[in-house]
Scaffold this active site. Structure first.
Site, mmCIF file in Angstrom:
data_model
loop_
_atom_site.group_PDB
_atom_site.id
_atom_site.type_symbol
_atom_site.label_atom_id
_atom_site.label_comp_id
_atom_site.label_asym_id
_atom_site.label_seq_id
_atom_site.Cartn_x
_atom_site.Cartn_y
_atom_site.Cartn_z
ATOM 1 N N ASP A 93 -39.981 4.222 38.429
ATOM 2 C CA ASP A 93 -39.359 4.283 36.992
ATOM 3 C C ASP A 93 -40.319 5.131 36.166
ATOM 4 O O ASP A 93 -41.550 5.225 36.262
ATOM 5 C CB ASP A 93 -39.101 2.690 36.556
ATOM 6 C CG ASP A 93 -38.152 2.683 35.303
ATOM 7 O OD1 ASP A 93 -37.870 1.666 34.879
ATOM 8 O OD2 ASP A 93 -37.738 3.612 35.070
ATOM 9 N N ASP A 266 -32.548 -3.144 41.665
ATOM 10 C CA ASP A 266 -33.942 -3.410 41.601
ATOM 11 C C ASP A 266 -34.093 -4.813 40.635
ATOM 12 O O ASP A 266 -33.368 -4.604 39.760
ATOM 13 C CB ASP A 266 -34.938 -2.487 41.098
ATOM 14 C CG ASP A 266 -35.129 -2.255 39.664
ATOM 15 O OD1 ASP A 266 -34.345 -1.847 38.920
ATOM 16 O OD2 ASP A 266 -36.212 -3.042 39.110
ATOM 17 N N CYS A 304 -31.598 -20.425 56.493
ATOM 18 C CA CYS A 304 -32.230 -19.124 56.765
ATOM 19 C C CYS A 304 -32.994 -18.997 57.930
ATOM 20 O O CYS A 304 -33.559 -20.119 58.330
ATOM 21 C CB CYS A 304 -33.047 -19.168 55.512
ATOM 22 S SG CYS A 304 -34.057 -17.445 55.525
ATOM 23 N N CYS A 306 -35.555 -17.015 58.522
ATOM 24 C CA CYS A 306 -36.829 -16.329 58.186
ATOM 25 C C CYS A 306 -38.222 -16.997 58.640
ATOM 26 O O CYS A 306 -38.130 -18.032 58.917
ATOM 27 C CB CYS A 306 -36.973 -15.730 56.653
ATOM 28 S SG CYS A 306 -37.889 -17.093 55.657
ATOM 29 N N CYS A 309 -38.817 -20.154 56.607
ATOM 30 C CA CYS A 309 -37.868 -21.232 57.048
ATOM 31 C C CYS A 309 -37.785 -21.721 58.226
ATOM 32 O O CYS A 309 -37.455 -22.789 58.554
ATOM 33 C CB CYS A 309 -36.380 -20.747 56.714
ATOM 34 S SG CYS A 309 -36.304 -20.674 54.852
ATOM 35 N N HIS A 335 -39.596 -15.710 51.180
ATOM 36 C CA HIS A 335 -38.605 -16.079 51.512
ATOM 37 C C HIS A 335 -37.425 -15.496 50.555
ATOM 38 O O HIS A 335 -36.359 -14.856 50.897
ATOM 39 C CB HIS A 335 -38.284 -17.775 51.496
ATOM 40 C CG HIS A 335 -36.973 -17.998 51.326
ATOM 41 N ND1 HIS A 335 -36.090 -18.216 52.404
ATOM 42 C CD2 HIS A 335 -36.264 -18.296 50.081
ATOM 43 C CE1 HIS A 335 -34.862 -18.590 52.085
ATOM 44 N NE2 HIS A 335 -35.220 -18.728 50.820
HETATM 45 N N1 LIG Z 1 -36.007 3.711 32.855
HETATM 46 C C1 LIG Z 1 -35.373 2.414 32.445
HETATM 47 N N2 LIG Z 1 -35.558 1.494 33.216
HETATM 48 C C2 LIG Z 1 -34.934 0.072 33.016
HETATM 49 C C3 LIG Z 1 -35.267 -1.125 33.542
HETATM 50 C C4 LIG Z 1 -36.552 -1.413 34.506
HETATM 51 C C5 LIG Z 1 -35.988 -1.284 36.006
HETATM 52 N N3 LIG Z 1 -37.119 -1.860 36.670
HETATM 53 C C6 LIG Z 1 -38.193 -1.102 36.985
HETATM 54 C C7 LIG Z 1 -39.257 -1.829 37.408
HETATM 55 C C8 LIG Z 1 -40.219 -1.037 37.948
HETATM 56 C C9 LIG Z 1 -41.758 -1.510 38.306
HETATM 57 C C10 LIG Z 1 -42.149 -2.305 37.197
HETATM 58 C C11 LIG Z 1 -41.190 -3.421 36.903
HETATM 59 C C12 LIG Z 1 -39.940 -2.917 36.458
HETATM 60 C C13 LIG Z 1 -34.497 -2.124 33.298
HETATM 61 N N4 LIG Z 1 -34.539 -3.494 33.706
HETATM 62 C C14 LIG Z 1 -33.718 -4.424 33.150
HETATM 63 N N5 LIG Z 1 -33.560 -5.407 33.219
HETATM 64 C C15 LIG Z 1 -34.343 -6.364 33.889
HETATM 65 C C16 LIG Z 1 -34.171 -7.873 33.226
HETATM 66 C C17 LIG Z 1 -34.967 -8.729 33.909
HETATM 67 C C18 LIG Z 1 -34.521 -9.651 34.880
HETATM 68 C C19 LIG Z 1 -35.316 -10.503 35.467
HETATM 69 C C20 LIG Z 1 -36.675 -10.672 35.041
HETATM 70 C C21 LIG Z 1 -37.165 -9.873 33.905
HETATM 71 C C22 LIG Z 1 -36.468 -8.933 33.327
HETATM 72 N N6 LIG Z 1 -32.914 -3.446 32.405
HETATM 73 C C23 LIG Z 1 -33.407 -2.326 32.650
HETATM 74 C C24 LIG Z 1 -32.780 -0.864 32.005
HETATM 75 C C25 LIG Z 1 -33.940 0.297 32.160
HETATM 76 C C26 LIG Z 1 -33.332 1.421 31.560
HETATM 77 O O1 LIG Z 1 -32.235 1.681 30.810
HETATM 78 N N7 LIG Z 1 -34.295 2.537 31.733
#
Ligand SMILES: Nc1nc2c(CCNCC3CCCCC3)c3[nH]c(NCCc4ccccc4)nc3cc2c(=O)[nH]1
Length: 372
Positions: A93, A266, A304, A306, A309, A335
């Site tokens: 990213d 992701d 599961c 895995c 499990c 898991h």
């Molecule tokens: N460029 C860019 N990245 C976004 C990301 C990061 C995606 N994960 C990258 C990854 C790379 C390695 C380091 C960690 C991140 C997002 N993550 C979320 N929601 C997560 C919401 C969430 C869900 C569960 C727990 C925490 C947060 N919305 C996102 C929108 C964008 C966006 O518009 N532009």
């Protein structure tokens, strides 16, 4: 051609499709869930374990690796694949999102973003050019454009400004991108405003990227609103190119996203909740830290197959987590990732054999029936 994508089979009653993504480090079967490896490691997992559970492609991040250990060290080490001993595809990213969600106070303008490191408070500047250079130095197979992801809720003006910046920054990333063996994906913004999504998609598809991400979602909006935005945004993207929904990863959201035509996902969720003692299972979530599992000699998920499990009980894993034993984090992480990666494999089979909608309905009926 750094990256090629082919649609293998389309679902007849939904937008779901099975595809294959050809990258310099190997082929990826889609739809795919990509484990997140923020600091050049998927927390608590070795690369061999990731291969064992069927991980095809992992994520890493410009923001984190630029701050520590620095792109130069990774470049001198031979690139991110060599540095972390992962010889399969990697997507990075661009860091824009992490600056907003992690860094201390920052100043954003058309040039780029000035921010203070969340590690030592030192001041830094990231621009489309710099984010592109860092990703070229890391050598990921897929790099993301430097974009501006507005918070939720955000005013129409705020989102419109982010769309304009994201489009102008996308052109600058394309300009700065020089690696033939690395694909650069565009990121569509536009919040929850249909006309802004249409504008962002039009401006980005005009730049002819090899793949497109849908950004600006999973930032606190209600799920039904995210699904509504997907319904009108996915059709704006070229059907022959991969579509990546950023930051989405609960089982229900993965199924809905696939149904709406998304190919790549992701999320930090499965690894993060694992460290809090929450296991994903076919009958719903099991908070294995709870006292109720102290004498439960069943596996995390009886359905599961895995390694975890097949060999450990909820009682044992609960004990490890309560005792802050590292093995506890490792077993729940192993898991949870296996569960999601296995779910994506079942989804691909269901699409190939024409029963995806039935599979999705049956999975959801069982998964949401209770908090076990
Ligand atoms: N460029 C860019 N990245 C976004 C990301 C990061 C995606 N994960 C990258 C990854 C790379 C390695 C380091 C960690 C991140 C997002 N993550 C979320 N929601 C997560 C919401 C969430 C869900 C569960 C727990 C925490 C947060 N919305 C996102 C929108 C964008 C966006 O518009 N532009």
């Amino acid at each position: 051609m750094t990256i090629a994508f082919e649609v293998i089979k389309e679902c007849k009653d939904t937008r779901a499709r099975v595809g294959r993504l050809y990258t310099p480090h190997g082929v990826v079967d889609t739809p795919v869930f990509m484990p997140v490896g923020t600091q050049a490691t998927v927390k608590a997992m070795s690369p061999e374990e990731l291969e064992e559970i069927g991980a095809q492609i992992i994520l890493s991040n410009t923001y984190h690796l630029y701050l520590r250990p620095g792109a130069e060290i990774i470049k001198e080490a031979g690139g991110l694949h060599r540095f972390m001993h992962w010889n399969h595809p990697i997507l990075t990213d661009s860091g824009g999102f992490q600056v907003f969600s992690l860094a201390d106070l920052r100043q954003i303008n058309d040039e780029g973003v000035t921010f203070r490191s969340h590690i030592d408070g030192s001041s830094h500047f990231l621009s489309p050019e710099k984010a592109t250079e860092i990703q070229m130095a890391l050598g990921s197979d897929i790099a993301m454009c430097f974009d501006e992801c507005p918070p939720y809720p955000a005013s129409y003006e705020q989102v419109e400004k982010a769309v304009k910046r994201t489009s102008s920054w996308a052109e600058r990333c394309l300009e700065a991108h020089r690696r033939e063996d690395q694909a650069l994906f565009g990121i569509v913004q536009g919040g929850v405003f249909r006309d802004l999504r249409e504008r962002s998609a039009a401006e980005l598809t005009a730049l002819d990227f090899p793949g497109y991400a849908i950004g600006g979602l999973s930032v606190g909006e209600p799920k039904r609103l995210m699904y509504e935005v997907l319904d009108y945004t996915v059709p704006l993207l070229p059907a022959s190119k991969p579509r990546y929904l950023m930051g989405v990863g609960t089982p229900d959201a993965l199924l809905e996203g696939v149904k709406k035509g998304v190919d790549m996902f992701d999320c930090v969720l499965p690894t993060r909740v694992a460290r809090n003692g929450l296991a994903l299972t076919s009958s719903g979530k099991v908070v294995v830290r709870n006292a109720r599992y102290a004498r439960d000699y069943e596996p995390l998920d009886p359905e599961c197959d895995c390694y975890v499990c097949r060999n450990y009980t909820r009682a044992y894993i609960r004990h490890l987590l309560k005792a802050n034993e590292i093995l506890g984090l490792r077993l729940t992480t192993y898991h949870n990732l296996y569960f999601l990666i296995r779910l994506m494999a079942k989804i691909r089979t269901a699409v190939m054999e024409g029963y995806f909608l039935k599979f999705a309905e049956e999975f959801m009926a069982k998964y949401l029936e209770k908090e076990v």
